[in-house]
Design an enzyme around this catalytic site. Structure first.
Site, mmCIF file in Angstrom:
data_model
loop_
_atom_site.group_PDB
_atom_site.id
_atom_site.type_symbol
_atom_site.label_atom_id
_atom_site.label_comp_id
_atom_site.label_asym_id
_atom_site.label_seq_id
_atom_site.Cartn_x
_atom_site.Cartn_y
_atom_site.Cartn_z
ATOM 1 N N LEU A 27 0.800 -1.228 0.204
ATOM 2 C CA LEU A 27 0.090 0.054 -0.177
ATOM 3 C C LEU A 27 0.913 1.230 0.114
ATOM 4 O O LEU A 27 1.585 1.463 0.976
ATOM 5 C CB LEU A 27 -0.826 0.030 1.394
ATOM 6 N N THR A 28 0.853 1.986 -1.182
ATOM 7 C CA THR A 28 1.683 3.171 -1.245
ATOM 8 C C THR A 28 1.125 4.087 -0.319
ATOM 9 O O THR A 28 -0.144 4.180 -0.205
ATOM 10 C CB THR A 28 1.602 3.739 -2.601
ATOM 11 N N HIS A 169 7.189 -5.950 -8.592
ATOM 12 C CA HIS A 169 6.043 -5.417 -9.134
ATOM 13 C C HIS A 169 5.954 -5.251 -10.689
ATOM 14 O O HIS A 169 6.265 -4.415 -11.390
ATOM 15 C CB HIS A 169 5.974 -3.874 -8.676
ATOM 16 N N ALA A 171 2.968 -5.681 -12.060
ATOM 17 C CA ALA A 171 1.286 -5.220 -12.245
ATOM 18 C C ALA A 171 1.087 -3.704 -12.726
ATOM 19 O O ALA A 171 2.027 -3.096 -12.597
ATOM 20 C CB ALA A 171 0.417 -5.711 -11.044
ATOM 21 N N HIS A 172 -0.217 -3.283 -12.851
ATOM 22 C CA HIS A 172 -0.545 -2.062 -13.095
ATOM 23 C C HIS A 172 0.328 -1.040 -13.753
ATOM 24 O O HIS A 172 0.243 0.010 -13.497
ATOM 25 C CB HIS A 172 -0.256 -1.392 -11.500
ATOM 26 N N TYR A 174 3.266 -0.459 -14.667
ATOM 27 C CA TYR A 174 4.329 0.047 -14.410
ATOM 28 C C TYR A 174 5.444 -0.808 -15.287
ATOM 29 O O TYR A 174 5.114 -1.767 -16.090
ATOM 30 C CB TYR A 174 4.661 -0.080 -12.951
HETATM 31 C C1 LIG Z 1 -3.888 3.529 -1.183
HETATM 32 C C2 LIG Z 1 -3.582 2.642 -1.859
HETATM 33 C C3 LIG Z 1 -2.081 2.317 -2.294
HETATM 34 C C4 LIG Z 1 -1.891 1.089 -3.074
HETATM 35 N N1 LIG Z 1 -0.312 0.893 -3.275
HETATM 36 C C5 LIG Z 1 -0.106 -0.109 -4.008
HETATM 37 C C6 LIG Z 1 1.292 -0.453 -4.184
HETATM 38 O O1 LIG Z 1 2.092 0.199 -3.685
HETATM 39 N N2 LIG Z 1 1.564 -1.395 -4.730
HETATM 40 C C7 LIG Z 1 0.910 -2.429 -5.456
HETATM 41 O O2 LIG Z 1 0.926 -3.409 -6.140
HETATM 42 N N3 LIG Z 1 -0.793 -2.006 -5.062
HETATM 43 C C8 LIG Z 1 -1.091 -0.955 -4.508
HETATM 44 N N4 LIG Z 1 -2.427 -0.993 -4.234
HETATM 45 C C9 LIG Z 1 -3.410 -2.177 -4.622
HETATM 46 C C10 LIG Z 1 -3.664 -2.764 -3.466
HETATM 47 O O3 LIG Z 1 -2.492 -3.371 -2.905
HETATM 48 C C11 LIG Z 1 -4.705 -3.973 -3.584
HETATM 49 O O4 LIG Z 1 -4.454 -4.797 -4.578
HETATM 50 C C12 LIG Z 1 -6.029 -3.161 -3.826
HETATM 51 O O5 LIG Z 1 -6.183 -1.959 -2.911
HETATM 52 C C13 LIG Z 1 -7.243 -4.065 -3.881
HETATM 53 O O6 LIG Z 1 -7.231 -4.730 -2.505
HETATM 54 P P1 LIG Z 1 -8.497 -4.042 -1.386
HETATM 55 O O7 LIG Z 1 -9.880 -4.328 -2.153
HETATM 56 O O8 LIG Z 1 -8.301 -5.290 -0.559
HETATM 57 O O9 LIG Z 1 -8.112 -2.880 -1.103
HETATM 58 C C14 LIG Z 1 -2.669 0.182 -3.566
HETATM 59 C C15 LIG Z 1 -4.087 0.526 -3.249
HETATM 60 C C16 LIG Z 1 -4.482 1.641 -2.344
HETATM 61 C C17 LIG Z 1 -6.036 1.561 -2.030
#
Ligand SMILES: Cc1cc2nc3c(=O)[nH]c(=O)nc-3n(C[C@H](O)[C@H](O)[C@H](O)COP(=O)(O)O)c2cc1C
Length: 368
Positions: A27-28, A169, A171-172, A174
């Site tokens: 979680l960033t 990482h 995914a997403h 990047y």
């Molecule tokens: C505030 C925030 C920061 C996140 N930062 C990252 C991150 O640094 N790396 C990553 O792979 N996913 C990140 N995610 C995605 C989460 O790891 C997760 O996959 C996503 O929130 C879905 O799960 P949830 O429904 O339990 O929130 C972030 C999500 C949120 C909400």
């Protein structure tokens, strides 16, 4: 008692055991300084989660190479000082009987020009447009080798900091995801074209880490299973082929960032979760994240065949998530009060950042 959630889990190849199957998703938080030095606040937050009972914690997307920064307060693992901060994370996590990983990241086409002072880099060049104001610069062979080296060096730093492993990482949208994506990766050399070529950068990083570090050091990879929001080029069949290639390597898990673990696969009548599990069961450890908010949801995902469940949003309000779902204590649900997040370690930068995510935070304190 949550039966599957509270059963331990053994990473067989590493010979490393988790006390339960709940994982803190990366979680960033935007709480590091502008050089990527982790702050006491983010280490406090991670310690709350370790104390709260998660079996495995994955620290936020962490920069490994200068041009790859995406957020002002993104942590980095490129210097001795940063390595020392991660030592504190490792010690605190170990003290609570949990394991600690860091997610290694390069922003690729999503890296922020304002933070890096340069155009983002990617597998292929992109012309300047509204999405890429400075365009995207194609990485040459030498730069790709340097990047692979940067990921391996960051993993070595993670090991020396006492962490239990790293998550790559991919995914997403990047950098590592960009290489897997045939829309963004139009290379005709050994880093593009076939799925084997597009996955090569990840595999070279994995092999590089394995050459340097003892086998008990965990290496996992995070993948997006399919397109989400307005991204293009991340198709399920391609991602499953990538995951199969990764599963044949010496890795410990694949982590799918599902968005919603209970959705149908894009354009199909079948559950995304079963598509992923059917393609990969028995080949590698499977971790799932996305809309796993309570104990019931977690048990559903585990009983469908996942090995581990990663909790994102719900962890922000409930670092003691596993304790609560095990003991029938009600979970706090979003939007979370800023005062609650403060109590969990978040500082003002973190709360401001999370406050920009729709529906996540209620700001109660008027600004003075
Ligand atoms: C505030 C925030 C920061 C996140 N930062 C990252 C991150 O640094 N790396 C990553 O792979 N996913 C990140 N995610 C995605 C989460 O790891 C997760 O996959 C996503 O929130 C879905 O799960 P949830 O429904 O339990 O929130 C972030 C999500 C949120 C909400």
């Amino acid at each position: 008692m949550r039966q599957a959630l509270n059963s331990g889990f053994q990473f067989a190849k590493a010979g490393v055991r988790l006390k339960n199957r709940s994982v803190l998703a990366p979680l960033t938080h935007n709480m590091s300084d502008s050089h990527g030095n982790p702050s006491p606040a983010e280490l406090d937050w991670l310690e709350h989660c370790a104390n709260g009972g998660f079996g495995l914690l994955i620290a936020a997307a962490t920069q490994v190479w200068p041009g790859g920064r995406c957020w002002q307060g993104q942590p980095a693992l490129m210097t001795d000082l940063q390595q020392q901060a991660y030592s504190r994370f490792a010690e605190a996590t170990r003290a609570h009987g949990a394991l600690a990983l860091v997610q290694l990241h390069h922003g690729g086409v999503r890296a922020a020009p304002a933070l890096n002072g340069t155009a983002p880099v990617g597998p292929s060049s992109e012309a300047p447009d509204s999405r890429y104001p400075l365009g995207v610069t194609e990485l040459d062979e030498d730069a790709i080798q340097q990047l692979i080296g940067a990921f391996v060096t960051a993993a070595e730093r993670a090991y020396r900091a006492g962490l239990d492993g790293v998550e790559l990482h991919a995914a997403h949208y990047y950098l590592l995801c960009n290489f897997l994506n045939p829309v963004l990766n139009r290379r005709t050399d050994r880093w593009g074209g076939s799925v084997e070529n597009r996955t090569r950068i990840l595999i070279e990083i994995i092999r590089g880490i394995r050459q340097q570090l003892p086998r008990q050091f965990l290496v996992g990879v995070r993948l997006s299973p399919e397109n989400y929001a307005n991204v293009v080029g991340i198709e399920l069949q391609n991602q499953l082929a990538v995951a199969n290639l990764l599963a044949a390597e010496d890795i410990d898990y694949v982590h799918f960032s599902m968005g919603d673990s209970f959705k149908l696969a894009n354009g199909k009548n079948t559950a995304l979760l079963s598509e992923v599990i059917n393609a990969l069961t028995g080949k590698t450890t499977l971790m799932m994240a996305g809309n796993i908010r309570d104990g019931e949801a977690a048990e559903r995902v585990l009983s469908a065949g996942a090995d581990l469940v990663a909790i994102g949003t719900s962890a922000l309000g409930n670092p003691d998530w596993i304790y609560k779902v095990t003991n029938g204590v009600p979970l706090v649900t979003p939007p979370f009060a800023d005062t609650l997040l403060q109590a969990h370690g978040f500082n003002e930068a973190g709360i401001t950042y999370l406050g920009a995510v729709p529906g996540l935070v209620v700001i109660s304190k008027p600004k003075t």
